[in-house]
Design a protein around this motif. Structure first.
Motif, PDB file in Angstrom:
ATOM      1  N   PRO A 147       0.669  -0.876  -0.285  1.00 34.90           N
ATOM      2  CA  PRO A 147      -0.272   0.038  -0.201  1.00 34.90           C
ATOM      3  C   PRO A 147       0.826   1.232  -0.057  1.00 34.90           C
ATOM      4  N   GLY A 148       0.112   2.236  -0.860  1.00 34.40           N
ATOM      5  CA  GLY A 148       1.074   3.946  -1.344  1.00 34.40           C
ATOM      6  C   GLY A 148       2.404   3.491  -2.242  1.00 34.40           C
ATOM      7  N   LEU A 149       3.407   2.499  -2.856  1.00 37.81           N
ATOM      8  CA  LEU A 149       3.917   2.258  -3.317  1.00 37.81           C
ATOM      9  C   LEU A 149       3.581   3.354  -4.182  1.00 37.81           C
ATOM     10  N   ARG A 150       2.443   3.708  -4.984  1.00 38.16           N
ATOM     11  CA  ARG A 150       2.194   4.460  -6.348  1.00 38.16           C
ATOM     12  C   ARG A 150       2.820   5.711  -5.586  1.00 38.16           C
ATOM     13  N   GLU A 151       2.308   6.296  -5.112  1.00 34.69           N
ATOM     14  CA  GLU A 151       2.765   7.632  -4.780  1.00 34.69           C
ATOM     15  C   GLU A 151       4.716   7.799  -3.288  1.00 34.69           C
ATOM     16  N   GLN A 152       4.790   6.775  -3.127  1.00 35.05           N
ATOM     17  CA  GLN A 152       5.874   6.623  -2.254  1.00 35.05           C
ATOM     18  C   GLN A 152       7.535   6.182  -3.019  1.00 35.05           C
ATOM     19  N   LEU A 153       7.376   5.411  -4.333  1.00 33.17           N
ATOM     20  CA  LEU A 153       8.262   5.153  -4.934  1.00 33.17           C
ATOM     21  C   LEU A 153       8.581   6.695  -5.577  1.00 33.17           C
ATOM     22  N   PRO A 154       8.201   7.145  -6.565  1.00 32.26           N
ATOM     23  CA  PRO A 154       8.303   8.320  -7.001  1.00 32.26           C
ATOM     24  C   PRO A 154       9.194   9.338  -6.390  1.00 32.26           C
ATOM     25  N   GLN A 155       8.706   9.177  -5.071  1.00 32.58           N
ATOM     26  CA  GLN A 155       8.980   9.956  -4.172  1.00 32.58           C
ATOM     27  C   GLN A 155      10.154  10.234  -3.904  1.00 32.58           C
ATOM     28  N   ALA A 156      10.859   8.525  -3.413  1.00 34.93           N
ATOM     29  CA  ALA A 156      12.203   8.177  -3.345  1.00 34.93           C
ATOM     30  C   ALA A 156      12.766   8.176  -4.053  1.00 34.93           C
ATOM     31  N   LEU A 157      12.869   8.210  -5.616  1.00 36.54           N
ATOM     32  CA  LEU A 157      13.389   8.455  -6.592  1.00 36.54           C
ATOM     33  C   LEU A 157      13.591  10.072  -6.743  1.00 36.54           C
ATOM     34  N   GLU A 158      12.926  10.622  -6.987  1.00 34.35           N
ATOM     35  CA  GLU A 158      13.591  11.870  -6.577  1.00 34.35           C
ATOM     36  C   GLU A 158      13.882  12.383  -5.970  1.00 34.35           C
ATOM     37  N   LYS A 159      14.047  12.009  -4.918  1.00 34.47           N
ATOM     38  CA  LYS A 159      13.950  12.700  -4.074  1.00 34.47           C
ATOM     39  C   LYS A 159      16.207  12.571  -3.668  1.00 34.47           C
ATOM     40  N   HIS A 160      16.228  10.635  -3.870  1.00 38.97           N
ATOM     41  CA  HIS A 160      17.655  10.482  -4.318  1.00 38.97           C
ATOM     42  C   HIS A 160      18.284  10.283  -5.787  1.00 38.97           C
ATOM     43  N   GLY A 161      17.390  11.209  -6.490  1.00 39.57           N
ATOM     44  CA  GLY A 161      17.876  11.634  -7.613  1.00 39.57           C
ATOM     45  C   GLY A 161      18.672  10.264  -8.566  1.00 39.57           C
ATOM     46  N   ILE A 162      17.296   9.545  -8.785  1.00 38.40           N
ATOM     47  CA  ILE A 162      18.363   7.802  -8.692  1.00 38.40           C
ATOM     48  C   ILE A 162      17.239   7.906  -9.857  1.00 38.40           C
ATOM     49  N   GLU A 163      17.714   7.284 -11.594  1.00 38.13           N
ATOM     50  CA  GLU A 163      17.074   7.390 -12.752  1.00 38.13           C
ATOM     51  C   GLU A 163      16.352   5.915 -12.830  1.00 38.13           C
ATOM     52  N   PRO A 164      14.576   5.868 -13.133  1.00 35.78           N
ATOM     53  CA  PRO A 164      14.708   3.785 -12.590  1.00 35.78           C
ATOM     54  C   PRO A 164      14.743   3.698 -14.327  1.00 35.78           C
ATOM     55  N   THR A 165      16.047   3.194 -14.294  1.00 36.17           N
ATOM     56  CA  THR A 165      15.320   2.012 -15.977  1.00 36.17           C
ATOM     57  C   THR A 165      14.512   0.887 -15.795  1.00 36.17           C
ATOM     58  N   ALA A 166      14.530   0.620 -15.101  1.00 36.62           N
ATOM     59  CA  ALA A 166      13.107  -0.630 -15.004  1.00 36.62           C
ATOM     60  C   ALA A 166      12.284  -1.271 -14.763  1.00 36.62           C
ATOM     61  N   LEU A 167      11.008  -1.543 -14.028  1.00 39.10           N
ATOM     62  CA  LEU A 167      10.475  -1.842 -13.078  1.00 39.10           C
ATOM     63  C   LEU A 167      10.816  -3.618 -13.637  1.00 39.10           C
ATOM     64  N   VAL A 168      10.759  -4.392 -12.737  1.00 40.42           N
ATOM     65  CA  VAL A 168      11.491  -5.812 -12.852  1.00 40.42           C
ATOM     66  C   VAL A 168      10.266  -6.333 -11.703  1.00 40.42           C
ATOM     67  N   VAL A 169       9.706  -7.512 -12.096  1.00 39.87           N
ATOM     68  CA  VAL A 169       8.579  -7.987 -11.442  1.00 39.87           C
ATOM     69  C   VAL A 169       9.064  -9.764 -11.461  1.00 39.87           C
ATOM     70  N   GLY A 170       8.738 -10.225 -10.331  1.00 35.69           N
ATOM     71  CA  GLY A 170       8.759 -11.698 -10.370  1.00 35.69           C
ATOM     72  C   GLY A 170       7.409 -11.967  -9.896  1.00 35.69           C
ATOM     73  N   GLY A 171       6.998 -13.658  -9.760  1.00 39.48           N
ATOM     74  CA  GLY A 171       5.757 -14.265  -9.007  1.00 39.48           C
ATOM     75  C   GLY A 171       5.127 -14.021  -9.881  1.00 39.48           C
ATOM     76  N   PRO A 172       3.985 -13.910  -8.455  1.00 43.10           N
ATOM     77  CA  PRO A 172       3.811 -14.322  -6.873  1.00 43.10           C
ATOM     78  C   PRO A 172       3.859 -16.286  -7.844  1.00 43.10           C
ATOM     79  N   GLY A 173       3.477 -16.613  -6.666  1.00 42.86           N
ATOM     80  CA  GLY A 173       3.782 -18.402  -6.658  1.00 42.86           C
ATOM     81  C   GLY A 173       5.603 -18.701  -6.053  1.00 42.86           C
ATOM     82  N   LYS A 174       5.436 -19.912  -5.801  1.00 41.68           N
ATOM     83  CA  LYS A 174       7.074 -20.329  -6.123  1.00 41.68           C
ATOM     84  C   LYS A 174       7.665 -20.459  -7.296  1.00 41.68           C
ATOM     85  N   GLU A 175       8.816 -20.259  -6.932  1.00 41.83           N
ATOM     86  CA  GLU A 175      10.657 -20.421  -8.231  1.00 41.83           C
ATOM     87  C   GLU A 175      11.458 -21.380  -7.814  1.00 41.83           C
TER      88      GLU A 175
END
Length: 322
Positions: free
Chosen positions: A89-117
């Motif tokens: 919860p809140g990731l939609r707001e928190q992630l852009p804020q963190a990226l901007e605050k620390h000056g980080i360029e996000p080059t990809a959103l990497v996703v895994g799951g759900p379930g056992k791998e």
């Protein structure tokens, strides 16, 4: 990449915060020109002011995006691939804020799951990516959810392992996986994103065949240098010639060839394995690769940070001044 709990903070990405989206062109993330997939969009040059071969880190953000991005900044990086497996919860707001605050360029959103791998040669084909029928629908939905989050955060690429794609294009599972990937790539395209395949479980030519059969114009490759060795699929110095037209991201990682037929090869610190980094970096320069190079080290704790910083110094010498 392998198990989410092992990629504590490493990977790459390309993107910018904003609310206006256009389908990224062939050169936006990687090689400046490449053969077109069917209906490929018009070439767009890399974003102004972006250094070629800029170094980054893959980072699992968990429940605290700010702490994750602070770590990326503290270690001296300006780009990051952002890994998630749960949508907190809140990731939609928190992630852009963190990226901007620390000056980080996000080059990809990497996703895994759900379930056992399970990351080996026996259970891996049964559990990883979109191959397993039992988890396929849930994982398609998961990737779509990640694509929606990436759009909300202004991240222009979504990345995942698709699994052990069959070598035989006549295999019924191959036809199924092409349809599944087409569904997620189309969804990402509608969200203004490229979809990136993480290399590893398939041979390079199988990956190219899959992209062409899927047929959408927003597909690319995250070229994980060590995974090709860990899975015994290809030497990255050879594979780059097959995959070069589609490379949008790089995972700088090292490893050893597998010797136990049940288990993958061992991942090791950069410079200690079988990846020929001097040849790879030289070839990327010849190919005019314009994207980021993301360090990944599959361990944790102080040793991970020490290995990352050592890898950063090693790669900086190879990359040289822009």
């Amino acid at each position: 990449m392998r198990r989410p709990n092992r990629r504590t903070f490493m990977q790459i990405s390309v993107g910018a915060l904003g609310s206006t989206f256009a389908i990224p062109g062939p050169g936006t993330f990687g090689i400046s020109s490449r053969p077109a997939l069917p209906h490929q969009g018009e070439h767009r040059p890399p974003a102004p002011g972006k250094k070629p071969l800029r170094l980054g880190l893959i980072v699992a953000i968990g429940k605290d995006p700010d702490a994750a991005m602070a770590k990326v900044q503290r270690l001296g990086f300006t780009t990051a691939q952002v890994f998630i497996d749960e949508f907190e919860p809140g990731l939609r707001e928190q992630l852009p804020q963190a990226l901007e605050k620390h000056g980080i360029e996000p080059t990809a959103l990497v996703v895994g799951g759900p379930g056992k791998e399970v990351w080996d040669f026996y259970q891996g084909p049964l559990t990883i990516g979109l191959i397993p029928r039992e988890t396929r629908a849930a994982r398609i939905a998961h990737i779509k959810k990640a694509s929606d989050l990436a759009r909300q955060c202004g991240i222009l690429a979504v990345q995942t392992h698709c699994g052990f794609i069959p070598e035989n294009p006549n295999d019924p599972v191959y036809k199924e996986i092409v349809g599944a990937i087409r569904e997620v790539t189309t969804y990402c395209r509608n969200n203004g994103q490229n979809f990136r395949y993480e290399t590893g479980q398939e041979t390079p030519i199988t990956l190219v065949r899959t992209m062409l059969d899927v047929g959408t114009d927003n597909q690319g490759v995250n070229f994980d240098l060590a995974n090709l060795i860990l899975y015994g699929k290809a030497n990255p110095t050879d594979a780059i010639e097959t995959l070069a037209p589609y490379i949008q991201g790089i995972h700088a990682k090292d490893g050893m060839w597998p010797t136990n037929p049940k288990d993958l090869g061992n991942e090791v610190p950069i410079g200690k394995g079988k990846v020929d980094f001097p040849r790879i970096m030289a070839r990327l320069k010849e190919l005019d690769y314009r994207g980021a190079v993301t360090i990944e080290r599959e361990t944790s704790g102080p040793q991970q940070e020490a290995d990352v910083l050592e890898a950063k110094q090693y790669l900086e010498k190879l990359i040289g001044p822009s």
